[in-house]
Design an enzyme around this catalytic site. Structure first.
Site, PDB file in Angstrom:
ATOM      1  NE  ARG A 291      -4.206 116.400  15.880  1.00  0.00           N
ATOM      2  CZ  ARG A 291      -5.050 116.009  14.923  1.00  0.00           C
ATOM      3  NH1 ARG A 291      -5.278 116.781  13.884  1.00  0.00           N
ATOM      4  NH2 ARG A 291      -5.675 114.851  15.015  1.00  0.00           N
ATOM      5  CG  ASP A 292      -8.998 117.104  15.179  1.00  0.00           C
ATOM      6  OD1 ASP A 292      -8.956 117.928  14.261  1.00  0.00           O
ATOM      7  OD2 ASP A 292      -9.681 116.063  15.115  1.00  0.00           O
TER       8      ASP A 292
ATOM      9  CG  HIS B 116     -10.722 111.204  15.559  1.00  0.00           C
ATOM     10  ND1 HIS B 116      -9.738 111.885  16.245  1.00  0.00           N
ATOM     11  CD2 HIS B 116     -11.289 112.125  14.749  1.00  0.00           C
ATOM     12  CE1 HIS B 116      -9.717 113.149  15.859  1.00  0.00           C
ATOM     13  NE2 HIS B 116     -10.653 113.324  14.942  1.00  0.00           N
TER      14      HIS B 116
ATOM     15  CG  HIS C 257     -14.912 115.374  13.520  1.00  0.00           C
ATOM     16  ND1 HIS C 257     -14.461 116.654  13.688  1.00  0.00           N
ATOM     17  CD2 HIS C 257     -13.808 114.584  13.574  1.00  0.00           C
ATOM     18  CE1 HIS C 257     -13.137 116.647  13.823  1.00  0.00           C
ATOM     19  NE2 HIS C 257     -12.721 115.405  13.753  1.00  0.00           N
TER      20      HIS C 257
ATOM     21  CB  CYS D 230      -9.404 118.191   9.123  1.00  0.00           C
ATOM     22  SG  CYS D 230      -8.049 118.209   7.942  1.00  0.00           S
TER      23      CYS D 230
ATOM     24  CG  ASN E 242     -12.586 116.674  17.257  1.00  0.00           C
ATOM     25  OD1 ASN E 242     -12.205 115.624  16.789  1.00  0.00           O
ATOM     26  ND2 ASN E 242     -11.979 117.815  17.020  1.00  0.00           N
TER      27      ASN E 242
HETATM   28  N1  COA Z   1       7.252 120.182  10.307  1.00  0.00           N
HETATM   29  C1  COA Z   1       7.705 121.425  10.046  1.00  0.00           C
HETATM   30  N2  COA Z   1       8.094 121.845   8.833  1.00  0.00           N
HETATM   31  C2  COA Z   1       8.028 120.945   7.843  1.00  0.00           C
HETATM   32  C3  COA Z   1       7.577 119.640   8.037  1.00  0.00           C
HETATM   33  C4  COA Z   1       7.171 119.274   9.332  1.00  0.00           C
HETATM   34  N3  COA Z   1       6.701 118.057   9.609  1.00  0.00           N
HETATM   35  N4  COA Z   1       7.619 118.989   6.866  1.00  0.00           N
HETATM   36  C5  COA Z   1       8.090 119.852   5.959  1.00  0.00           C
HETATM   37  N5  COA Z   1       8.336 121.039   6.527  1.00  0.00           N
HETATM   38  C6  COA Z   1       8.831 122.263   5.892  1.00  0.00           C
HETATM   39  C7  COA Z   1      10.035 122.011   5.023  1.00  0.00           C
HETATM   40  O1  COA Z   1      11.207 122.094   5.777  1.00  0.00           O
HETATM   41  C8  COA Z   1       9.915 123.128   4.017  1.00  0.00           C
HETATM   42  O2  COA Z   1      10.295 124.335   4.615  1.00  0.00           O
HETATM   43  P1  COA Z   1      10.920 125.548   3.756  1.00  0.00           P
HETATM   44  O3  COA Z   1       9.840 125.991   2.842  1.00  0.00           O
HETATM   45  O4  COA Z   1      11.255 126.557   4.808  1.00  0.00           O
HETATM   46  O5  COA Z   1      12.099 124.937   3.060  1.00  0.00           O
HETATM   47  C9  COA Z   1       8.404 123.234   3.786  1.00  0.00           C
HETATM   48  O6  COA Z   1       7.812 122.718   4.996  1.00  0.00           O
HETATM   49  C10 COA Z   1       7.929 122.431   2.586  1.00  0.00           C
HETATM   50  O7  COA Z   1       8.402 121.089   2.720  1.00  0.00           O
HETATM   51  P2  COA Z   1       7.810 119.887   1.849  1.00  0.00           P
HETATM   52  O8  COA Z   1       8.453 118.640   2.311  1.00  0.00           O
HETATM   53  O9  COA Z   1       7.900 120.249   0.396  1.00  0.00           O
HETATM   54  O10 COA Z   1       6.325 119.839   2.319  1.00  0.00           O
HETATM   55  P3  COA Z   1       4.994 120.146   1.515  1.00  0.00           P
HETATM   56  O11 COA Z   1       4.894 121.564   1.136  1.00  0.00           O
HETATM   57  O12 COA Z   1       4.800 119.084   0.499  1.00  0.00           O
HETATM   58  O13 COA Z   1       3.914 119.922   2.713  1.00  0.00           O
HETATM   59  C11 COA Z   1       3.450 118.774   4.779  1.00  0.00           C
HETATM   60  C12 COA Z   1       3.781 118.640   3.310  1.00  0.00           C
HETATM   61  C13 COA Z   1       3.087 117.387   5.254  1.00  0.00           C
HETATM   62  C14 COA Z   1       4.627 119.312   5.516  1.00  0.00           C
HETATM   63  C15 COA Z   1       2.274 119.761   4.964  1.00  0.00           C
HETATM   64  O14 COA Z   1       1.284 119.466   4.034  1.00  0.00           O
HETATM   65  C16 COA Z   1       1.700 119.693   6.361  1.00  0.00           C
HETATM   66  O15 COA Z   1       2.322 120.100   7.323  1.00  0.00           O
HETATM   67  N6  COA Z   1       0.456 119.211   6.499  1.00  0.00           N
HETATM   68  C17 COA Z   1      -0.162 119.096   7.799  1.00  0.00           C
HETATM   69  C18 COA Z   1      -1.559 118.689   7.647  1.00  0.00           C
HETATM   70  C19 COA Z   1      -2.301 118.681   8.947  1.00  0.00           C
HETATM   71  O16 COA Z   1      -1.809 118.967  10.016  1.00  0.00           O
HETATM   72  N7  COA Z   1      -3.589 118.361   8.822  1.00  0.00           N
HETATM   73  C20 COA Z   1      -4.454 118.310   9.943  1.00  0.00           C
HETATM   74  C21 COA Z   1      -4.299 117.073  10.748  1.00  0.00           C
HETATM   75  S1  COA Z   1      -4.823 115.623   9.932  1.00  0.00           S
HETATM   76 ZN    ZN Z   2     -10.630 115.016  13.807  1.00  0.00          ZN
END
Ligand code: COA
Ligand code: ZN
Length: 299
Positions: A12-13, A203, A205, A236, A245
């Site tokens: 994942r990370d 955790h 890095h 990240c 990491n």
């Molecule tokens: N899994 C898959 N799709 C997701 C989702 C999830 N957990 N959450 C939201 N979506 C989709 C929505 O369905 C929407 O899809 P569409 O454009 O096809 O309609 C789109 O993403 C936007 O949804 P929204 O709720 O407005 O999300 P956002 O644009 O505000 O983004 C997150 C918020 C949390 C979904 C996004 O920032 C994210 O995935 N971040 C992950 C960060 C990460 O992994 N960081 C590293 C680890 S710490």
């Molecule tokens: Zn990390």
């Protein structure tokens, strides 16, 4: 003998920000290799927006291919949608991610600190109600790439909210590797005093080559659960300057030299690291690898 549980986060990370995308099948092969090497716990996927983190696409395919009885598997979920997708995949433990600053939450999950706190709390409550493992990362401990130093009291306060919401474990995450042994001693000592060592994980890095030194401080404070990543891959995508990491092989090497028990076979782990390096098309591995290879060959 002192036992330490290592949760490998390479799938994942480790892979979420790599230039090379691994298919779900390749990620499953990596996870199987980690289990064969004796890892008791693996963070296998994140159920996040594929637009935000394309490398984690196919998370459900990864989980569905696993024998869930073989080890402790965890998945990261940033919001309720991610929780629902994770649940549907069959995974038995989820982790939410709450960063210690306003800006980092916005950059990472597009939420204010307040909103992120309440969404994380709701997901934890739901996970507990559904009988899943509920973990919480409290991220950018020590330092945020946007706002600078994060006070220890903030990390403690957010961890308390996560525990109150039902977290069975809080993972103190030095997302950009900004901790040093003095600060690590202070923060981990404070957290252990507040919550007890058994409910905490570290955790780390290795951005500034201090991850092992910080891990030692966590150990001295009583913490016995660590995240690390085979080969030291990872970082990240939303935290500028985040480097690899702490490498699992470096951590295991330290622990074994200190007479602690991990259940991990270092020779098998090094094969996983070589294999992963081949898939990623470059040489990877922690700083201890050359010495370990000579040492294991001579044994
Ligand atoms: N899994 C898959 N799709 C997701 C989702 C999830 N957990 N959450 C939201 N979506 C989709 C929505 O369905 C929407 O899809 P569409 O454009 O096809 O309609 C789109 O993403 C936007 O949804 P929204 O709720 O407005 O999300 P956002 O644009 O505000 O983004 C997150 C918020 C949390 C979904 C996004 O920032 C994210 O995935 N971040 C992950 C960060 C990460 O992994 N960081 C590293 C680890 S710490
Ligand atoms: Zn990390």
């Amino acid at each position: 003998m002192d036992k330490v549980i290592i949760n490998d986060v390479a799938p994942r990370d480790g892979l979420q920000n790599d230039p090379v995308a691994l298919s779900p099948a390749e990620r499953v092969a990596l996870i199987d290799g980690l289990l064969d090497a004796g890892l008791p716990s693996v963070e296998v996927a994140s159920f996040v927006s594929p637009k935000a983190v394309p490398k984690m696409a196919g998370a459900a395919d990864v989980v569905e291919a696993l024998d869930l009885d073989r080890a402790d598997f965890h998945a990261l979920v940033p919001n309720r949608k991610g929780y629902e997708l994770a649940c549907a995949s069959g995974i038995r433990s989820v982790g939410v991610v709450l960063s210690g600053t306003e800006t980092m939450n916005r950059e990472n999950i597009n939420m204010s600190l307040d909103r992120a706190t309440s969404v994380c709390a709701e997901v934890l409550q739901q996970a507990r109600a559904d009988g899943l493992g509920a973990r919480a990362y409290v991220s950018v401990a020590f330092e945020c790439p946007f706002e600078g130093v994060v006070p220890d009291e903030t990390i403690e306060r957010l961890a308390a909210v996560m525990f109150d919401a039902g977290a069975d474990e809080v993972i103190v995450a030095d997302t950009i590797g900004a901790g040093n042994p003095l600060r690590a001693k202070a923060l981990f000592g404070r957290m252990v005093a507040a919550f007890g060592a058994t409910r905490l994980a570290a955790h780390l890095h290795d951005t500034r080559a201090l991850a092992l030194a910080n891990a030692w401080q966590a150990l001295e404070c009583g913490i016995r659960r660590f995240d690390s990543s085979a080969g030291g891959v990872g970082g990240c995508p939303f935290a500028p300057g985040a480097a690899g990491n702490l490498a699992t092989e470096d951590l295991v090497s330290l622990l074994h030299q200190a007479g602690m028990h991990t259940g991990i076979d270092l020779a098998a782990l090094l094969n996983v690291v070589s294999d992963l390096g081949q898939r990623l098309g470059r040489s990877i591995g922690g700083r201890t690898v050359p010495w370990l290879r000579r040492n294991l060959a001579a044994a």
